[in-house]
Design a protein around this motif. Sequence first.
Motif, PDB file in Angstrom:
ATOM      1  N   ASN A   1     101.693  -7.888  10.654  1.00 15.28           N
ATOM      2  CA  ASN A   1     101.390  -8.012   9.227  1.00 15.28           C
ATOM      3  C   ASN A   1     100.179  -8.855   8.883  1.00 15.28           C
ATOM      4  N   ASP A   2      99.622  -9.553   9.835  1.00 19.46           N
ATOM      5  CA  ASP A   2      98.481 -10.400   9.500  1.00 19.46           C
ATOM      6  C   ASP A   2      97.183  -9.812  10.038  1.00 19.46           C
TER       7      ASP A   2
ATOM      8  N   ASN B   1      95.013  -7.444   8.112  1.00 14.30           N
ATOM      9  CA  ASN B   1      94.089  -7.955   7.098  1.00 14.30           C
ATOM     10  C   ASN B   1      92.639  -7.886   7.525  1.00 14.30           C
TER      11      ASN B   1
ATOM     12  N   PRO C   1     102.883 -11.592   1.045  1.00 16.59           N
ATOM     13  CA  PRO C   1     101.755 -11.979   1.897  1.00 16.59           C
ATOM     14  C   PRO C   1     101.874 -13.410   2.395  1.00 16.59           C
ATOM     15  N   VAL C   2     102.694 -13.659   3.381  1.00 15.41           N
ATOM     16  CA  VAL C   2     102.850 -15.035   3.850  1.00 15.41           C
ATOM     17  C   VAL C   2     101.966 -15.299   5.057  1.00 15.41           C
TER      18      VAL C   2
ATOM     19  N   VAL D   1     100.417  -0.157   8.016  1.00 16.89           N
ATOM     20  CA  VAL D   1      99.818  -0.942   6.925  1.00 16.89           C
ATOM     21  C   VAL D   1      98.416  -0.441   6.607  1.00 16.89           C
TER      22      VAL D   1
ATOM     23  N   THR E   1      98.230   2.828   4.716  1.00 15.21           N
ATOM     24  CA  THR E   1      98.480   2.672   3.280  1.00 15.21           C
ATOM     25  C   THR E   1      97.247   2.123   2.585  1.00 15.21           C
ATOM     26  N   VAL E   2      96.665   1.107   3.200  1.00 19.09           N
ATOM     27  CA  VAL E   2      95.478   0.486   2.619  1.00 19.09           C
ATOM     28  C   VAL E   2      94.366   1.510   2.444  1.00 19.09           C
TER      29      VAL E   2
ATOM     30  N   ILE F   1      83.432  -9.944   1.924  1.00 16.10           N
ATOM     31  CA  ILE F   1      84.751 -10.544   2.160  1.00 16.10           C
ATOM     32  C   ILE F   1      84.899 -10.918   3.634  1.00 16.10           C
TER      33      ILE F   1
ATOM     34  N   THR G   1      94.721 -15.167   5.861  1.00 17.33           N
ATOM     35  CA  THR G   1      95.143 -14.501   4.622  1.00 17.33           C
ATOM     36  C   THR G   1      94.611 -15.242   3.402  1.00 17.33           C
TER      37      THR G   1
ATOM     38  N   VAL H   1      90.829 -14.784   3.028  1.00 19.25           N
ATOM     39  CA  VAL H   1      90.451 -13.433   2.596  1.00 19.25           C
ATOM     40  C   VAL H   1      90.815 -13.213   1.129  1.00 19.25           C
ATOM     41  N   VAL H   2      92.001 -13.654   0.740  1.00 20.14           N
ATOM     42  CA  VAL H   2      92.384 -13.530  -0.670  1.00 20.14           C
ATOM     43  C   VAL H   2      91.407 -14.316  -1.535  1.00 20.14           C
TER      44      VAL H   2
ATOM     45  N   VAL I   1      88.228 -12.361  -1.918  1.00 19.14           N
ATOM     46  CA  VAL I   1      88.357 -11.245  -2.871  1.00 19.14           C
ATOM     47  C   VAL I   1      88.228 -11.770  -4.296  1.00 19.14           C
TER      48      VAL I   1
ATOM     49  N   MET J   1      99.540  -5.399   5.499  1.00 20.26           N
ATOM     50  CA  MET J   1     100.237  -6.117   4.429  1.00 20.26           C
ATOM     51  C   MET J   1     100.021  -5.404   3.100  1.00 20.26           C
TER      52      MET J   1
ATOM     53  N   THR K   1      97.069  -3.414  -1.164  1.00 22.93           N
ATOM     54  CA  THR K   1      97.116  -2.271  -2.064  1.00 22.93           C
ATOM     55  C   THR K   1      97.472  -2.710  -3.475  1.00 22.93           C
TER      56      THR K   1
END
Lengths: 406, 224
Positions: free
Chosen positions: A25-26, A29, A108-109, A313, A316-317, A332, A353, A356-357, A360, B1, B5
Amino acid sequence: MISVDPWLLITIILGFAMAWAIGANDAANSMSTAVGAKAITPKQAVLIAGVLEFTGAYFFGKSVTETIRKGILYPDKITDPTVLIYGSIAALLAATIWLVVATKFGLPVSTTHSIIGGIAGYGIAYAGLGIVNWDKMAQVVLSWILSPVIGALMAYFIFKALTKSIFESENPVRSARIWSPFWIGMAFVVIGAMFYIKVLHGSDLKTGVIFYGIPLGIIVFIFSYFLIKVRFLSSDPYTGVESIFKKVQVVTSGYVALAHGANDVANAIGPVAAVYAVATMGLAGMQVPVPKWILALGGVGIAVGVATYGYKVMETVGKKITELTNTRGFTIDFSAATVVLVASWLGMPISTTHTVVGAVIGIGFARGVKAINKDIVKDIIISWFVTVPIAAVVSAIIFKVLMVVG
Amino acid sequence: MQVWTKLFAKSPFKPLIKHSDVVLQTVETLERALRLWYEENYEEMEKVAIEVDRLEDVADRIKEEIRDSLSSKFLMAVAREDVLIYLHMQDKVADAAEDTAKWLLVKRPKDIPSEVKELILQMGTESIKAAKLVHEAIVQMDRVIESGFIDKEIDREYEIIKAIESVESKLDGLDTKLMQLVFEKENELNWGEGFYILNIARTLSNISDKAKDAAERIRLMMNK
């Protein structure tokens, strides 16, 4: 005949599980901006991310491991080796459980938060609040706040500089031919410097920049300059520039993956290394460097995570993000990777994470992103604050159980 | 993650352009209706004028959709209020076109002096030009954002806005001229025809008025 400590074996398995969760999950990213901007397909992303995460983990992931392993708790307060073993298991298990649960709910942890929470949790359960190095913890918390903020500022200014240098000029197509290689070159200056510090164990950043970063940057600049000259034929500057950055983005995303591997592998293998130190040379051996095979274990775990779950993931993105252009994606990646690598050099455990957030949002403030969902940003920030306590509580419970039954 | 999206909200600009496309179609259809009216081809004109009405309905529906989806929870490159007011104004352009179409439908006039007809047609062409420029302006606005608000694209946007404003002021002149003309020719016209002509003129100049208001909002979007 080497006898393998069963607890070490359990820790290795858990460390691998944790690395898998990080990859699942990380690690996605690092590639999601490139996939979102349609620079690469999800399949390509998985391959690139897998290889580079491993490379980052194996070659670059060393000193940060030490920081997380030793920094949060005072090691001299753990005199009983079993505590360190049970504790590491509790921390790993708690962090992995939390990551899997969070992923399930789409939260998003940060893997870094999770493991720090886990370590602090068993420490407190064992010896009370005094065992935690609160100065270190404060520094860690500060870096969580700083990394998105710095990521945002960096992205804001890089985005402004990028648009100024290319689109604002008289001839955007010509400027793109010079400035795109410049920005790629800059990215490689950082990579080169970090290579010196991480792999060759250099300590002087200046030496790294002058003897590794700048030469590498120049080589990459020249190489990409000629490549673009040959390949860049578009007459519309916007399409042309985006097509350049489409390719550059593959490189910068790789750079993020590399940085992520270097930085976050420590979350999985830190506790494994701690148990290894106990198993091989007792508590005094906490100064022992992390063996390469443990880093490889973490690297493989992350790569497997990317391949098995990260793929979903990224798919989907790739389908859903349409608001991201290649120049934004590049900005980014470049900002995040630079922040992560520099922080990693400083020994600060920061979250990819968050950075990157932050990046953005920085581009959002530069009016580069058309619309950002503020609610999601709020959710993200909340999740940043709850991860440490939750991981700590779960870890404390597992630790107590292990102490009773073990 | 999944955060990736969810983090990016849907930009309002593509739907705004979609709405603008329909508004553009509406005014272009009106332009056709007006020409048929000028040629006194009333049968054909009525069909086209009814099409204007239908297109205006489509624009309305898109407008509602955009309004519903434009949450205050977005961090946008432009202020949400400006987008909403812009949308309102853009929709008003189609409304004004529909109003004109309605006036065209109420009556089949016979003896309107050719000078007056000439002037009405001219007003229509100019006013619809302003509406067409609004379409250009919103497409350019998307480009302004795409470029990250660089001066060159902003300047191009200002040029379009200025063009709309100059069309609008030109139309004010034509409007006055028509009013004078109607009263000069009051002996050739009955009150009904006068009323009819002045209302067509009013609704036509309304199109460029609303176009100007929309342009004004785009100007505000750029200076956040």
